[in-house]
Scaffold this motif. Structure first.
Motif, PDB file in Angstrom:
ATOM      1  N   GLN A  75      45.571   4.167  69.171  1.00 39.60           N
ATOM      2  CA  GLN A  75      44.260   4.124  69.827  1.00 39.60           C
ATOM      3  C   GLN A  75      43.386   5.279  69.344  1.00 39.60           C
ATOM      4  O   GLN A  75      42.192   5.092  69.084  1.00 39.60           O
ATOM      5  N   ALA A  76      43.976   6.457  69.215  1.00 46.65           N
ATOM      6  CA  ALA A  76      43.195   7.614  68.747  1.00 46.65           C
ATOM      7  C   ALA A  76      42.648   7.359  67.345  1.00 46.65           C
ATOM      8  O   ALA A  76      41.482   7.655  67.053  1.00 46.65           O
ATOM      9  N   GLY A 113      44.539  11.011  64.413  1.00 47.37           N
ATOM     10  CA  GLY A 113      45.538  10.594  65.396  1.00 47.37           C
ATOM     11  C   GLY A 113      46.032  11.671  66.338  1.00 47.37           C
ATOM     12  O   GLY A 113      46.364  11.386  67.491  1.00 47.37           O
ATOM     13  N   GLY A 114      46.087  12.912  65.852  1.00 41.37           N
ATOM     14  CA  GLY A 114      46.825  13.933  66.591  1.00 41.37           C
ATOM     15  C   GLY A 114      46.052  14.626  67.691  1.00 41.37           C
ATOM     16  O   GLY A 114      45.824  15.826  67.614  1.00 41.37           O
ATOM     17  N   ILE A 115      45.699  13.892  68.720  1.00 41.66           N
ATOM     18  CA  ILE A 115      44.951  14.501  69.816  1.00 41.66           C
ATOM     19  C   ILE A 115      45.865  14.636  71.035  1.00 41.66           C
ATOM     20  O   ILE A 115      46.894  13.959  71.136  1.00 41.66           O
ATOM     21  N   PRO A 116      45.518  15.527  71.947  1.00 43.63           N
ATOM     22  CA  PRO A 116      46.422  15.777  73.085  1.00 43.63           C
ATOM     23  C   PRO A 116      46.882  14.520  73.820  1.00 43.63           C
ATOM     24  O   PRO A 116      48.077  14.385  74.131  1.00 43.63           O
ATOM     25  N   GLN A 117      45.972  13.584  74.086  1.00 43.59           N
ATOM     26  CA  GLN A 117      46.395  12.397  74.826  1.00 43.59           C
ATOM     27  C   GLN A 117      47.420  11.561  74.054  1.00 43.59           C
ATOM     28  O   GLN A 117      48.296  10.944  74.657  1.00 43.59           O
ATOM     29  N   PHE A 122      49.709  12.771  71.971  1.00 39.52           N
ATOM     30  CA  PHE A 122      50.997  13.454  72.088  1.00 39.52           C
ATOM     31  C   PHE A 122      51.623  13.218  73.457  1.00 39.52           C
ATOM     32  O   PHE A 122      52.819  12.963  73.569  1.00 39.52           O
ATOM     33  N   GLN A 179      51.231  10.736  75.332  1.00 40.18           N
ATOM     34  CA  GLN A 179      51.727   9.368  75.433  1.00 40.18           C
ATOM     35  C   GLN A 179      53.124   9.256  74.816  1.00 40.18           C
ATOM     36  O   GLN A 179      53.959   8.486  75.300  1.00 40.18           O
ATOM     37  N   ARG A 199      35.108  13.540  69.532  1.00 43.20           N
ATOM     38  CA  ARG A 199      36.108  13.898  68.524  1.00 43.20           C
ATOM     39  C   ARG A 199      35.651  14.979  67.545  1.00 43.20           C
ATOM     40  O   ARG A 199      36.423  15.358  66.656  1.00 43.20           O
ATOM     41  N   VAL A 218      44.486  18.626  60.943  1.00 40.88           N
ATOM     42  CA  VAL A 218      45.481  18.103  61.880  1.00 40.88           C
ATOM     43  C   VAL A 218      45.163  18.592  63.300  1.00 40.88           C
ATOM     44  O   VAL A 218      44.101  18.314  63.824  1.00 40.88           O
ATOM     45  N   LEU A 219      46.018  19.359  63.922  1.00 40.18           N
ATOM     46  CA  LEU A 219      45.830  19.658  65.331  1.00 40.18           C
ATOM     47  C   LEU A 219      44.764  20.698  65.602  1.00 40.18           C
ATOM     48  O   LEU A 219      44.206  20.748  66.711  1.00 40.18           O
ATOM     49  N   ASN A 245      41.505  19.655  67.132  1.00 43.93           N
ATOM     50  CA  ASN A 245      41.584  18.566  68.108  1.00 43.93           C
ATOM     51  C   ASN A 245      41.799  19.005  69.553  1.00 43.93           C
ATOM     52  O   ASN A 245      42.037  18.162  70.420  1.00 43.93           O
ATOM     53  N   ALA A 246      41.723  20.315  69.805  1.00 44.27           N
ATOM     54  CA  ALA A 246      42.065  20.778  71.152  1.00 44.27           C
ATOM     55  C   ALA A 246      41.198  20.121  72.224  1.00 44.27           C
ATOM     56  O   ALA A 246      41.685  19.813  73.320  1.00 44.27           O
ATOM     57  N   ALA A 288      39.512  17.226  71.795  1.00 39.12           N
ATOM     58  CA  ALA A 288      39.278  15.804  71.483  1.00 39.12           C
ATOM     59  C   ALA A 288      39.807  14.937  72.621  1.00 39.12           C
ATOM     60  O   ALA A 288      40.903  15.169  73.139  1.00 39.12           O
ATOM     61  N   ILE A 289      39.033  13.952  73.000  1.00 36.75           N
ATOM     62  CA  ILE A 289      39.461  13.022  74.060  1.00 36.75           C
ATOM     63  C   ILE A 289      39.213  11.583  73.632  1.00 36.75           C
ATOM     64  O   ILE A 289      38.364  11.296  72.807  1.00 36.75           O
ATOM     65  N   LEU A 290      40.014  10.695  74.224  1.00 38.00           N
ATOM     66  CA  LEU A 290      39.840   9.260  74.001  1.00 38.00           C
ATOM     67  C   LEU A 290      38.682   8.742  74.849  1.00 38.00           C
ATOM     68  O   LEU A 290      38.442   9.233  75.961  1.00 38.00           O
ATOM     69  N   ARG A 307      39.015   5.470  75.479  1.00 40.08           N
ATOM     70  CA  ARG A 307      39.824   4.505  76.233  1.00 40.08           C
ATOM     71  C   ARG A 307      40.232   5.078  77.590  1.00 40.08           C
ATOM     72  O   ARG A 307      40.782   6.179  77.670  1.00 40.08           O
ATOM     73  N   GLU A 314      49.539   0.735  80.783  1.00 37.24           N
ATOM     74  CA  GLU A 314      49.093   0.893  79.404  1.00 37.24           C
ATOM     75  C   GLU A 314      48.481  -0.411  78.870  1.00 37.24           C
ATOM     76  O   GLU A 314      47.534  -0.395  78.083  1.00 37.24           O
TER      77      GLU A 314
END
Lengths: 341, 341, 341, 341
Positions: free
Chosen positions: A110-111, A295-299, A301, A303, B125, B142-143, B146-147, B149-151, B153, C194
């Motif tokens: 999803q990310a 892809g590598g966002i907190p939500q 991880f 999940q 993002r 990478v990370l 992204n601290a 970053a939120i979906l 969804r 989900e």
């Protein structure tokens, strides 16, 4: 349940950190159902081998050659929490022993899909380009910056690859009523039709796509799938979105297309990361750059941690896993993955 | 049909250009059904007044006081092709004479909705932020970037205003399974429920929204609807997307919130355009800037031309218009619009 | 390819007929990729055993104890074309040998889902009841027959079981914006969340459902899941739709509820088929009867043939099957199935 | 507010009953905002004429010739609560005075759409046919009754007419991924394309539709739109669903087609209601009969009351109505309606 009743789970998630994938609540869930041996910071193979014979499951991606698996007589599941299956596991041996091999790829989908759509809308409308201009005082207003702006609604869109990423991206694209075609040589045409999709050849998706999303994983077959010849088939003004693996595309060829202004691109993955300081990509106007951040966002991880707990509980109850991805024995050895560092 | 059989249509679309809204094909359609008097470049009121008594329809937004309308004895429709209804028409007189007053607002709605979603994904993002960094060699991989970053969804999303823009944005948001609330004081709660939406007060949408889309038009009531007090109610880390009218928001208050880093925003409309060269907004990290570009793209303009042809043909056939927006007699005088220049 | 290059497939689909599942076109596809040994009408075990050592795949559900599987040294797949997994296969032995065990359940799911919705709309609106009345001259017009008619839109709906049938039914129900709850003890709550669903206990779905769809398969746990106590929890006027397995419901208790007129039901499966000639169910007004017809329609059977061809080709290419259902090793032995006769 | 502050509303809803359309809660809402003069049981024209000069709105469909409207100097809205616009109102006079003419048609649309789908699924699968058989002991099991059963999923579906009914039916059909075509001579092709639909000629929808929904209203043009010639164009095995107006179809021609078994039909509206006792339609096997019951269910009536309250409040606040259907001045005189009795 007493400690000894609970199945033993080895937690050695490196390069992941346990606190990144397990929220305190998910960690508490894990501990309540399983006896967790946390080897996150203990890389001594002896520690691992000592508990392996009692292990019900492994959370992580340690080396598991056949001889090590042979000692894991009670092992029921291996939960990869990195995102890719590496060649350090004897998968055939695991399958023969009835061990579930599970991957966390869906947690990122999803990310990545949201990010890919964000890149597509950016290159469709010049969002980051005009924001940059604003900061140097050269922004344009109303119609002036919109000459090449296009709608996603109704656009001809192609997907290269229809796995987890494609499945997550599809409903987002369908909200725009796009005219979608899918190229995936691993799927029969009738399966795509059954799922309401229209299959196409690589040539077709190249020639017709105003927006082309490259979502393919890397195998021997897909390396440099998109070279100069293929990129030249894209229509003028096409928007290319690349969020899966750098090896799928020839970056020299792509740079030439972008430098000419013939096409635009949003690119998240790179042959060398970090991109060299003097790389000419850094000066391309028609590019939206991203540093492997899709892809590598907190939500995502978090999940992973929830998926692991849910599926280990399923297996402990004699039920099939439902959240992680069950490794396909046919494919697990074909990926050319290396860990993200 | 002979020339004299075809109803007469006056084309005076300024500030629009006829070739911007009518593709050659749409123009040919128009000419085939109507006798077009093209006054695009003839601003002499005498020319207009000369043909007005024979006119079946007007394409444009010329001054139409009651006395002029009184001479338009065969007039059936006024097609506004600018996007806003201005106070230069005596709407009551038009309605009393049975003249359809039609607007082209819906033609812009998809373009604005896609753009608003693009801004939302960008601030969710950090897309343009990291692209900028790349060009100065400070990008993160990478990370690291992204601290925050939120979906989208599953996020809590609020809409302020549910007119054409909200209706176009809704299906895009629903593809993300967002938790949506709508504040629109012009709509009864039961209407929103009937349409599958959840109504909320302004206070509720402010306090709960991770993403807040400001889509309201400007009336006396909505000017500076969002001042310092209201913006302070947004949760930390909220993303504000502003694509309708600058007058709805207090820009000093918004700048303070952005400067503090407490919230992020994507902003397409400005109290003064161009934004002054030394405006501190130009240095805000948490902003994605856009120069009033959300709606005015080529496809939106072309849709206006097609809508006009389709609806004029409908009316000429004794059928109701179906593509343009029929002006509500209750609202047409309440907007505080001025032409985009 | 020459005959000997093509992998050998044994076709012994009884009780299915090969011409029912393979259209001429699908049969031609099968023959073009595989060397088909058609034992549809040859039930001599010797014939089967003679070709088994060379077999790449079996289409059908013959007895496959461990000793027989041990001789099937090149076997890669078993394609069940009946719809249920029976206890005549040593599944553990098959899995240990790396043989794919595939089911055709998904081929019936759409047919069952459409039928279930048809039954629900019938009991919601009295369609078959009033059609019957018409034929005896007692039909009612306009409002007279509509006192108990209810909309599906916005209704409180419960699903018992969320497998293939639930997944096929869900999008049909979502088009009605129903308020849906799902009870499935084999799925973790977080998985349902989900997937955008709301999990519930059995008690909850019973007490709140205006429409209750029973979609559960039969295991030791689900036999007579719905007895008198459970049915009594349904609200007055509830509509019960039963399309999975008769064993899930206590038919005496259900008959009592229907006879009282407190609830209505559409029922496709019966403890004894045919239903006895003097069964009081035959006189119930609040029942829509169906004779185990929900799934077995021509299009469903033809889909089985296509699924088989597609997936055997996938496996022959070294790719995972994508259309048939991969048997879960945890569940395949738990079903209490017997062939439909 | 004191009694005299509240706008006066005349309630004379015959043939509707006020308690059928207003739940106690909706009636309380109405009374709280308006001074209601309830003439439900007072058919003396003098009573009506006495309060008319003060009336803000009329709920009902009384005779309103121009001379009566001329005395209604404060009238702002006429709310039809029957469902059809009749020729007993001088609509031109109402429009010229700026009176909103509102219809309640949308309140029935969901009920009709669900019913139409129920009829379609019934004739697709033989639901009421086999239920009837069960009651006479001749029911069939499993495959025996399914030879002519077809899926709605993926079927070729045609709509004749795309107004309120078509709009309500569309999302239900889309959940089945049907291949949809729409014939509506009152709508431009580009409007249908813009709404994501595919326009077609009458001949096309007849020749290609496996399911044909007749949703057209009656005008001089649509009377006996479907005669013997047109019905003969339907493919063998077509399912015809008729839920709008009987006058659209030639019932003798339809009976001949049904008697031959060539097509199947679900029919809710009849040239004469009740259908004569000896009508041969009563013996047709391929028919699902319904007695004008598709729209008039309790929830639809209650929605009318809520729509009326909501829109009268909107108008009283100086806002446009949003729930009832605004009568199109071009169409309101063209319908050939007569009250349902």
């Amino acid at each position: 349940v007493t400690s000894s009743d609970r199945p033993l789970v080895i937690l050695q998630p490196a390069p992941q950190r346990p606190e990144r994938i397990f929220t305190p609540s998910a960690r508490a869930d894990l501990e309540s159902s399983f006896r967790v041996v946390d080897l996150s910071d203990d890389h001594d193979p002896g520690s691992f081998d000592e508990v392996l014979p009692e292990a019900f499951a492994i959370i992580g991606q340690p080396d598991l050659p056949a001889e090590r698996l042979a000692r894991a007589t009670t092992l029921r599941a291996i939960c990869n929490v990195e995102g890719n299956f590496f060649p350090n596991v004897d998968y055939a041996a695991a399958f023969a022993r009835g061990v579930q091999v599970l991957g966390c790829g869906p947690a990122y989908a999803q990310a990545v899909a949201e990010y890919a759509l964000g890149l597509a809308l950016d290159v469709a409308r010049g969002i980051s380009r005009e924001d940059r201009a604003f900061r140097s005082g050269t922004e344009r207003y109303v119609l002036d910056g919109n000459a090449d702006a296009i709608l996603l609604r109704g656009a001809r869109v192609g997907l290269i690859g229809y796995g987890n990423l494609g499945r997550a991206l599809r409903p987002l694209l369908e909200a725009f009523a796009v005219d979608l075609r899918v190229y995936d040589p691993w799927l029969p045409d009738r399966a795509l039709f059954e799922w309401g999709l229209v299959p196409a050849t690589l040539d077709e998706v190249l020639r017709r796509s105003q927006f082309l999303f490259v979502l393919a994983t890397v195998t021997a077959d897909s390396e440099h799938l998109l070279g100069a010849t293929e990129l030249a088939r894209l229509p003028d003004g096409a928007r290319l979105i690349l969020v899966s693996r750098a090896a799928v595309v020839d970056y020299d060829a792509l740079r030439a297309e972008l430098a000419s202004g013939r096409i635009l691109a949003g690119v998240d993955v790179w042959p060398v990361e970090p991109v060299p300081a003097d790389d000419p990509y850094r000066r391309l106007e028609g590019l939206v750059f991203s540093g492997h951040r899709a892809g590598g966002i907190p939500q995502a991880f978090h999940q992973i941690g929830e998926m692991v707990v849910d599926d280990l509980r399923q297996i402990a109850r004699g039920l099939p896993p439902v959240r992680m991805q069950v490794a396909a024995r046919e494919l697990v050895g074909r990926y050319r993955n290396r860990p993200v560092t």
